[in-house]
Design an enzyme around this catalytic site. Structure first.
Site, PDB file in Angstrom:
ATOM      1  N   SER A  65       9.250  -6.601  11.301  1.00  0.00           N
ATOM      2  CA  SER A  65       8.648  -7.508  10.307  1.00  0.00           C
ATOM      3  C   SER A  65       8.989  -8.980  10.569  1.00  0.00           C
ATOM      4  O   SER A  65       8.088  -9.830  10.556  1.00  0.00           O
ATOM      5  CB  SER A  65       9.084  -7.127   8.892  1.00  0.00           C
ATOM      6  OG  SER A  65       8.469  -5.939   8.505  1.00  0.00           O
ATOM      7  N   GLY A 112       0.506  15.512   6.713  1.00  0.00           N
ATOM      8  CA  GLY A 112       1.723  14.949   6.130  1.00  0.00           C
ATOM      9  C   GLY A 112       1.403  14.320   4.781  1.00  0.00           C
ATOM     10  O   GLY A 112       0.296  13.778   4.586  1.00  0.00           O
ATOM     11  N   ALA A 113       2.350  14.432   3.857  1.00  0.00           N
ATOM     12  CA  ALA A 113       2.094  13.975   2.488  1.00  0.00           C
ATOM     13  C   ALA A 113       3.262  13.162   1.957  1.00  0.00           C
ATOM     14  O   ALA A 113       3.573  13.210   0.769  1.00  0.00           O
ATOM     15  CB  ALA A 113       1.817  15.183   1.597  1.00  0.00           C
ATOM     16  N   GLY A 114       3.928  12.407   2.839  1.00  0.00           N
ATOM     17  CA  GLY A 114       5.023  11.527   2.417  1.00  0.00           C
ATOM     18  C   GLY A 114       4.471  10.170   1.994  1.00  0.00           C
ATOM     19  O   GLY A 114       3.286  10.031   1.662  1.00  0.00           O
ATOM     20  N   GLY A 115       5.335   9.168   2.018  1.00  0.00           N
ATOM     21  CA  GLY A 115       4.932   7.841   1.549  1.00  0.00           C
ATOM     22  C   GLY A 115       3.742   7.282   2.309  1.00  0.00           C
ATOM     23  O   GLY A 115       2.769   6.803   1.692  1.00  0.00           O
ATOM     24  N   ASP A 152       0.405  -0.738   2.895  1.00  0.00           N
ATOM     25  CA  ASP A 152       0.244   0.232   3.994  1.00  0.00           C
ATOM     26  C   ASP A 152      -1.203   0.728   4.116  1.00  0.00           C
ATOM     27  O   ASP A 152      -1.749   0.797   5.220  1.00  0.00           O
ATOM     28  CB  ASP A 152       1.176   1.438   3.786  1.00  0.00           C
ATOM     29  CG  ASP A 152       2.576   1.180   4.318  1.00  0.00           C
ATOM     30  OD1 ASP A 152       2.744   0.275   5.165  1.00  0.00           O
ATOM     31  OD2 ASP A 152       3.513   1.895   3.906  1.00  0.00           O
ATOM     32  N   SER A 199      13.742  -3.551  12.594  1.00  0.00           N
ATOM     33  CA  SER A 199      12.460  -3.892  11.957  1.00  0.00           C
ATOM     34  C   SER A 199      11.712  -4.967  12.743  1.00  0.00           C
ATOM     35  O   SER A 199      12.293  -5.971  13.161  1.00  0.00           O
ATOM     36  CB  SER A 199      12.697  -4.387  10.533  1.00  0.00           C
ATOM     37  OG  SER A 199      11.471  -4.868   9.995  1.00  0.00           O
ATOM     38  N   LYS A 231      11.690   1.945  -0.820  1.00  0.00           N
ATOM     39  CA  LYS A 231      10.321   1.719  -1.318  1.00  0.00           C
ATOM     40  C   LYS A 231      10.105   2.253  -2.734  1.00  0.00           C
ATOM     41  O   LYS A 231       9.440   1.613  -3.544  1.00  0.00           O
ATOM     42  CB  LYS A 231       9.307   2.338  -0.354  1.00  0.00           C
ATOM     43  CG  LYS A 231       9.231   1.634   0.995  1.00  0.00           C
ATOM     44  CD  LYS A 231       8.169   2.264   1.872  1.00  0.00           C
ATOM     45  CE  LYS A 231       7.998   1.498   3.177  1.00  0.00           C
ATOM     46  NZ  LYS A 231       6.909   2.024   3.994  1.00  0.00           N
ATOM     47  N   GLY A 244       0.061   3.638  16.026  1.00  0.00           N
ATOM     48  CA  GLY A 244       0.470   3.062  14.756  1.00  0.00           C
ATOM     49  C   GLY A 244       0.723   1.560  14.774  1.00  0.00           C
ATOM     50  O   GLY A 244       0.935   0.964  13.710  1.00  0.00           O
TER      51      GLY A 244
HETATM   52  P1  NAP Z   1       8.201  10.419   4.663  1.00  0.00           P
HETATM   53  O1  NAP Z   1       7.930   9.861   3.314  1.00  0.00           O
HETATM   54  O2  NAP Z   1       9.538  10.982   4.969  1.00  0.00           O
HETATM   55  O3  NAP Z   1       7.095  11.569   4.895  1.00  0.00           O
HETATM   56  C1  NAP Z   1       7.061  12.331   6.065  1.00  0.00           C
HETATM   57  C2  NAP Z   1       6.032  13.448   5.925  1.00  0.00           C
HETATM   58  O4  NAP Z   1       5.998  14.164   7.170  1.00  0.00           O
HETATM   59  C3  NAP Z   1       6.377  14.480   4.853  1.00  0.00           C
HETATM   60  O5  NAP Z   1       5.161  14.990   4.324  1.00  0.00           O
HETATM   61  C4  NAP Z   1       7.086  15.577   5.665  1.00  0.00           C
HETATM   62  O6  NAP Z   1       7.004  16.856   5.096  1.00  0.00           O
HETATM   63  C5  NAP Z   1       6.267  15.531   6.936  1.00  0.00           C
HETATM   64  N1  NAP Z   1       7.001  16.083   8.075  1.00  0.00           N
HETATM   65  C6  NAP Z   1       8.168  15.628   8.589  1.00  0.00           C
HETATM   66  N2  NAP Z   1       8.518  16.386   9.655  1.00  0.00           N
HETATM   67  C7  NAP Z   1       7.559  17.336   9.783  1.00  0.00           C
HETATM   68  C8  NAP Z   1       7.361  18.407  10.694  1.00  0.00           C
HETATM   69  N3  NAP Z   1       8.229  18.663  11.676  1.00  0.00           N
HETATM   70  N4  NAP Z   1       6.260  19.180  10.543  1.00  0.00           N
HETATM   71  C9  NAP Z   1       5.378  18.942   9.554  1.00  0.00           C
HETATM   72  N5  NAP Z   1       5.507  17.933   8.663  1.00  0.00           N
HETATM   73  C10 NAP Z   1       6.584  17.136   8.787  1.00  0.00           C
HETATM   74  O7  NAP Z   1       7.935   9.333   5.791  1.00  0.00           O
HETATM   75  P2  NAP Z   1       6.845   8.154   5.745  1.00  0.00           P
HETATM   76  O8  NAP Z   1       7.433   6.946   5.156  1.00  0.00           O
HETATM   77  O9  NAP Z   1       5.596   8.712   5.164  1.00  0.00           O
HETATM   78  O10 NAP Z   1       6.675   7.825   7.308  1.00  0.00           O
HETATM   79  C11 NAP Z   1       6.077   8.790   8.168  1.00  0.00           C
HETATM   80  C12 NAP Z   1       5.878   8.186   9.552  1.00  0.00           C
HETATM   81  O11 NAP Z   1       4.906   7.127   9.463  1.00  0.00           O
HETATM   82  C13 NAP Z   1       7.142   7.571  10.159  1.00  0.00           C
HETATM   83  O12 NAP Z   1       7.164   7.872  11.526  1.00  0.00           O
HETATM   84  C14 NAP Z   1       6.941   6.093   9.939  1.00  0.00           C
HETATM   85  O13 NAP Z   1       7.603   5.312  10.923  1.00  0.00           O
HETATM   86  C15 NAP Z   1       5.445   5.986  10.096  1.00  0.00           C
HETATM   87  N6  NAP Z   1       4.881   4.793   9.438  1.00  0.00           N
HETATM   88  C16 NAP Z   1       4.199   3.933  10.205  1.00  0.00           C
HETATM   89  C17 NAP Z   1       3.653   2.807   9.634  1.00  0.00           C
HETATM   90  C18 NAP Z   1       2.886   1.855  10.495  1.00  0.00           C
HETATM   91  O14 NAP Z   1       2.673   0.708  10.071  1.00  0.00           O
HETATM   92  N7  NAP Z   1       2.443   2.260  11.659  1.00  0.00           N
HETATM   93  C19 NAP Z   1       3.801   2.552   8.250  1.00  0.00           C
HETATM   94  C20 NAP Z   1       4.507   3.491   7.488  1.00  0.00           C
HETATM   95  C21 NAP Z   1       5.052   4.619   8.100  1.00  0.00           C
HETATM   96  P3  NAP Z   1       8.113  17.419   4.053  1.00  0.00           P
HETATM   97  O15 NAP Z   1       7.956  16.576   2.811  1.00  0.00           O
HETATM   98  O16 NAP Z   1       7.718  18.825   3.875  1.00  0.00           O
HETATM   99  O17 NAP Z   1       9.450  17.199   4.725  1.00  0.00           O
END
Ligand code: NAP
Length: 292
Positions: free
Chosen positions: A28, A138-141, A113, A26, A77, A250
């Site tokens: 942070s 993408g629709a994750g966190g 975020d 991290s 989280k 990012g």
């Molecule tokens: P997460 O909750 O696991 O969500 C990931 C998303 O990406 C989900 O919608 C997932 O789809 C999709 N995905 C994963 N692999 C895929 C693929 N091969 N093709 C298409 N869609 C795909 O993760 P998160 O917490 O949102 O984090 C996502 C990224 O953002 C990470 O790399 C993280 O390090 C980065 N991030 C950066 C910051 C920053 O400050 N720069 C802050 C937060 C996060 P499914 O649900 O269908 O699996």
């Protein structure tokens, strides 16, 4: 606010930190410690590696030890949002907490975020989201935080493109009137394209993999953002540049979401330039001179 003495850290230092698992990677503590140093504060940030089963005890420890706050990272989280005493409106909306600030005896969960993302757009890319057509892939966190923040910033449209249709619908709902689920075809007409998937991230199976967004859909006049910050230039950003689009990595979001956390803990204006310089130097040290 306690000023830093010549012996730092000391028995009088205020401790904050980051809770995650793993946590050693991290950035942070680096970001926050660089800011405490610049502000002359007798504060220190450290990493706490916490097992999911130990999260409740860890939060009790924040109270017990008198810590003023922690950052929260994967995988805690969502669970942290259930365990804190109170949530900010944004954290309640997203059901996820990336920062806890102690208010007297209460632990308050925040999510910085989205605010960090929009601050990064405005400050690093000079991009104002109000009135613009945005596509979030993408629709994750992180994707959900970005959708909500873009809509709040006045985006005309926030289209969510995700491989899981139900997740796309749920994330799009966070964009209220501006939000809708869409397809990759929406990328062509967008002013802003944000990849919130982890695809391309160093140390994962998808490192170096082709981007999720077809570069043929990208072109001049668009800003393409990848939330992945390691590598700084992902395959998506590289392809977008080749197509004549502007790009943003990012790291800016990482810096700005940490800056918002520092403001929540200390009430002080964060020294964003100092935090940028610290993280930039760390990336250069890791990647070597070739990355400069
Ligand atoms: P997460 O909750 O696991 O969500 C990931 C998303 O990406 C989900 O919608 C997932 O789809 C999709 N995905 C994963 N692999 C895929 C693929 N091969 N093709 C298409 N869609 C795909 O993760 P998160 O917490 O949102 O984090 C996502 C990224 O953002 C990470 O790399 C993280 O390090 C980065 N991030 C950066 C910051 C920053 O400050 N720069 C802050 C937060 C996060 P499914 O649900 O269908 O699996």
């Amino acid at each position: 606010m306690t000023r830093r003495s010549t012996t730092w850290p000391s028995a009088g230092s205020q401790v904050v930190g980051v809770i995650g698992n793993p946590v050693a990677h991290s950035l942070s503590p680096l970001l926050h410690n660089s800011a405490f140093d610049a502000l002359g504060l007798d504060w220190v940030s450290v990493g706490f590696c916490v097992e999911p089963a130990g999260l409740s005890d860890a939060l009790a420890g924040i109270r017990g030890l008198g810590l003023l706050g922690v950052s929260v990272t994967m995988p805690h989280k969502a669970r942290a949002a259930e365990l804190v005493d109170r949530l900010s409106d944004t954290a309640a909306l997203l059901g996820a907490v990336n920062c806890i600030a102690r208010d007297q005896d209460e632990l308050v969960g925040h999510n910085t975020d989205g605010e960090g993302f929009v601050a990064s757009l405005r400050r690093e890319a000079r991009f104002e989201p109000a009135g613009r057509r945005c596509v979030v892939v993408g629709a994750g966190g992180a994707g959900r935080a970005v959708v909500s923040a873009l809509a709040e910033a006045g985006a005309e449209a926030v289209v969510v493109v995700a491989r899981t249709p139900a997740a796309a619908r749920r994330a799009a709902a966070l964009g209220e009137a501006a939000g809708r689920p869409g397809t990759m075809d929406d990328v062509r007409g967008a002013d802003l394209v944000v990849d919130t998937t982890p695809v391309g991230m160093t140390g994962t199976d998808s490192a170096g993999a082709p981007p999720v967004v077809d570069p043929e859909l990208l072109g001049p006049g668009q800003l393409v953002v990848d939330l992945v910050y390691d590598p700084e230039i992902t395959p998506l950003l590289s392809a977008a540049m080749t197509r004549g689009a502007s790009v943003l990595g990012g790291l800016g979001m990482l810096v700005h979401q940490a800056a918002v956390q520092l403001r929540l803990w200390t009430g002080l204006e964060p020294p964003v330039d100092v935090m940028w310089a610290a993280v930039d130097a760390a990336v250069r040290r890791k990647n070597g001179p070739a990355a400069q």
